[in-house]
Design a protein around this motif. Sequence first.
Motif, PDB file in Angstrom:
ATOM      1  N   ALA A 174       0.843  -1.191   0.000  1.00 57.75           N
ATOM      2  CA  ALA A 174       0.000   0.000   0.000  1.00 57.75           C
ATOM      3  C   ALA A 174       0.881   1.245   0.000  1.00 57.75           C
ATOM      4  CB  ALA A 174      -0.923   0.000   1.224  1.00 57.75           C
ATOM      5  N   VAL A 175       0.260   2.355  -0.228  1.00 61.44           N
ATOM      6  CA  VAL A 175       0.932   3.648  -0.173  1.00 61.44           C
ATOM      7  C   VAL A 175       0.261   4.486   0.903  1.00 61.44           C
ATOM      8  CG1 VAL A 175       1.401   5.803  -1.387  1.00 61.44           C
ATOM      9  CG2 VAL A 175       1.672   3.623  -2.574  1.00 61.44           C
ATOM     10  N   ASP A 176       1.089   5.057   1.757  1.00 61.58           N
ATOM     11  CA  ASP A 176       0.595   6.003   2.751  1.00 61.58           C
ATOM     12  C   ASP A 176       0.465   7.352   2.051  1.00 61.58           C
ATOM     13  OD1 ASP A 176       0.189   7.815   4.788  1.00 61.58           O
ATOM     14  OD2 ASP A 176       1.697   6.945   6.128  1.00 61.58           O
ATOM     15  N   ALA A 177      -0.768   7.723   1.709  1.00 59.70           N
ATOM     16  CA  ALA A 177      -0.981   8.957   0.946  1.00 59.70           C
ATOM     17  C   ALA A 177      -0.572  10.194   1.737  1.00 59.70           C
ATOM     18  CB  ALA A 177      -2.453   9.060   0.534  1.00 59.70           C
ATOM     19  N   ARG A 178      -0.558  10.095   3.050  1.00 59.88           N
ATOM     20  CA  ARG A 178      -0.197  11.244   3.866  1.00 59.88           C
ATOM     21  C   ARG A 178       1.308  11.485   3.864  1.00 59.88           C
ATOM     22  NH1 ARG A 178      -2.497  11.052   9.768  1.00 59.88           N
ATOM     23  NH2 ARG A 178      -4.410  11.011   8.511  1.00 59.88           N
ATOM     24  N   ARG A 179       2.087  10.403   3.898  1.00 60.35           N
ATOM     25  CA  ARG A 179       3.542  10.537   3.980  1.00 60.35           C
ATOM     26  C   ARG A 179       4.260  10.140   2.694  1.00 60.35           C
ATOM     27  NH1 ARG A 179       5.393   8.737  10.077  1.00 60.35           N
ATOM     28  NH2 ARG A 179       3.976  10.134  11.206  1.00 60.35           N
ATOM     29  N   GLY A 180       3.524   9.611   1.742  1.00 61.79           N
ATOM     30  CA  GLY A 180       4.124   9.259   0.467  1.00 61.79           C
ATOM     31  C   GLY A 180       5.110   8.122   0.527  1.00 61.79           C
ATOM     32  N   ARG A 181       4.867   7.133   1.383  1.00 62.58           N
ATOM     33  CA  ARG A 181       5.776   5.994   1.492  1.00 62.58           C
ATOM     34  C   ARG A 181       5.010   4.691   1.274  1.00 62.58           C
ATOM     35  NH1 ARG A 181       6.822   5.778   8.077  1.00 62.58           N
ATOM     36  NH2 ARG A 181       4.628   5.556   8.695  1.00 62.58           N
ATOM     37  N   LYS A 182       5.737   3.663   0.818  1.00 62.42           N
ATOM     38  CA  LYS A 182       5.137   2.356   0.657  1.00 62.42           C
ATOM     39  C   LYS A 182       5.231   1.587   1.964  1.00 62.42           C
ATOM     40  CE  LYS A 182       5.938   1.796  -4.310  1.00 62.42           C
ATOM     41  NZ  LYS A 182       6.554   0.956  -5.368  1.00 62.42           N
ATOM     42  N   LEU A 183       4.232   0.765   2.200  1.00 56.12           N
ATOM     43  CA  LEU A 183       4.212  -0.059   3.397  1.00 56.12           C
ATOM     44  C   LEU A 183       3.351  -1.289   3.137  1.00 56.12           C
ATOM     45  CD1 LEU A 183       1.245   1.029   4.135  1.00 56.12           C
ATOM     46  CD2 LEU A 183       2.433   2.696   5.545  1.00 56.12           C
ATOM     47  N   ALA A 184       3.185  -2.110   4.158  1.00 55.32           N
ATOM     48  CA  ALA A 184       2.336  -3.293   4.054  1.00 55.32           C
ATOM     49  C   ALA A 184       1.205  -3.160   5.058  1.00 55.32           C
ATOM     50  CB  ALA A 184       3.141  -4.562   4.330  1.00 55.32           C
ATOM     51  N   ILE A 185       0.035  -3.650   4.678  1.00 58.76           N
ATOM     52  CA  ILE A 185      -1.111  -3.589   5.584  1.00 58.76           C
ATOM     53  C   ILE A 185      -1.842  -4.928   5.557  1.00 58.76           C
ATOM     54  CG2 ILE A 185      -2.533  -2.501   3.786  1.00 58.76           C
ATOM     55  CD1 ILE A 185      -4.008  -1.035   6.105  1.00 58.76           C
ATOM     56  N   LYS A 186      -2.039  -5.491   6.730  1.00 56.99           N
ATOM     57  CA  LYS A 186      -2.777  -6.750   6.866  1.00 56.99           C
ATOM     58  C   LYS A 186      -4.206  -6.419   7.257  1.00 56.99           C
ATOM     59  CE  LYS A 186      -1.085 -10.601   8.515  1.00 56.99           C
ATOM     60  NZ  LYS A 186      -0.549 -11.674   9.392  1.00 56.99           N
ATOM     61  N   VAL A 187      -5.162  -6.979   6.525  1.00 51.64           N
ATOM     62  CA  VAL A 187      -6.576  -6.690   6.754  1.00 51.64           C
ATOM     63  C   VAL A 187      -7.334  -8.001   6.915  1.00 51.64           C
ATOM     64  CG1 VAL A 187      -8.637  -5.544   5.863  1.00 51.64           C
ATOM     65  CG2 VAL A 187      -6.374  -4.606   5.339  1.00 51.64           C
ATOM     66  N   LEU A 188      -8.147  -8.104   7.949  1.00 52.79           N
ATOM     67  CA  LEU A 188      -8.993  -9.279   8.133  1.00 52.79           C
ATOM     68  C   LEU A 188      -9.982  -9.393   6.992  1.00 52.79           C
ATOM     69  CD1 LEU A 188      -9.860 -11.598  10.128  1.00 52.79           C
ATOM     70  CD2 LEU A 188     -11.578  -9.994  10.984  1.00 52.79           C
TER      71      LEU A 188
END
Length: 289
Positions: free
Chosen positions: A31-45
């Motif tokens: 995913a992309v953190d639109a607020r900080r402009g960085r890529k990251l990973a997000i786990k969603v149930l």
Amino acid sequence: MALLPMGTAIFRRYVLICAIGQGGVSTVYSAVDARRGRKLAIKVLAPSLAHDRRARDDVRREALITDRLRHPSVPRVFEYGEAPLPDGTVVPYVVFELLAGVPLTERLAGGRLDWPEAVRIAATAADVLAVAHRRGVVHRDLTARNVMVSAGAIKIIDFGLATAALRAGEPSAPPIVVRGDNRRPPSHPKTAFARPSDDVYTLGVLLYEMLTGRSPYPSAIAATIVAAGRVAHLAPTPVLTIPGLPPQLRDLVRACMAKRPDDRPRSVDVALALWRILDGVRLPEPSVN
């Protein structure tokens, strides 16, 4: 398990790019953190499990335990909580650092590793276990698929089966602590008991696999080595016969895989022994396919 549409925004901030991993109850997206402009990973149930209390607690348990460790070789947790999806469903989520590299399983698909690199990976894993055990956590799933290897780092991932360590004098099933009481790590509801020595055993198996390129057990029973309470019933590993392998490394693998849990060394002692073996050895740069 149905995937969320790419472009879905969690809290109008975390924009999903693509699925990078999927388990029984949740999916991990880049995913992309639109607020900080960085890529990251997000786990969603999975939305279909939104009303399953145990599944919801599983996601939260992993977030709490992972965040508790605060180790450079464990993925950093940036945020966790509950988020509304576009259809109004509310699900638990965890935001992690996005990891580079490949799972160790991909490396092992090409054959065994040179022993210095295998020891470096195992020493890093032992460091993580030592911190986890000191903080009352047993990983319970230390396998090659849960080790990420890159040129710059080694990360131990997936604490989804992790649980509170059994304390001396405590009944075989630790109390389940998930909601409201975080004074000790939350225990896993499916765990009859878990001891740090179980992690040491699976570390020995992992090191054996890296050194030889194969499991020490037939495939039909290999999966049982990570089941809490089952590892003690398996025989010790065969003797390693790899030319050039330091004798103390052979002895350490056998000690980790001792049949009696009380005969296995502590994870902190394993880490120290592995780093001592590497002392003075010039390590090759890890290769990432």
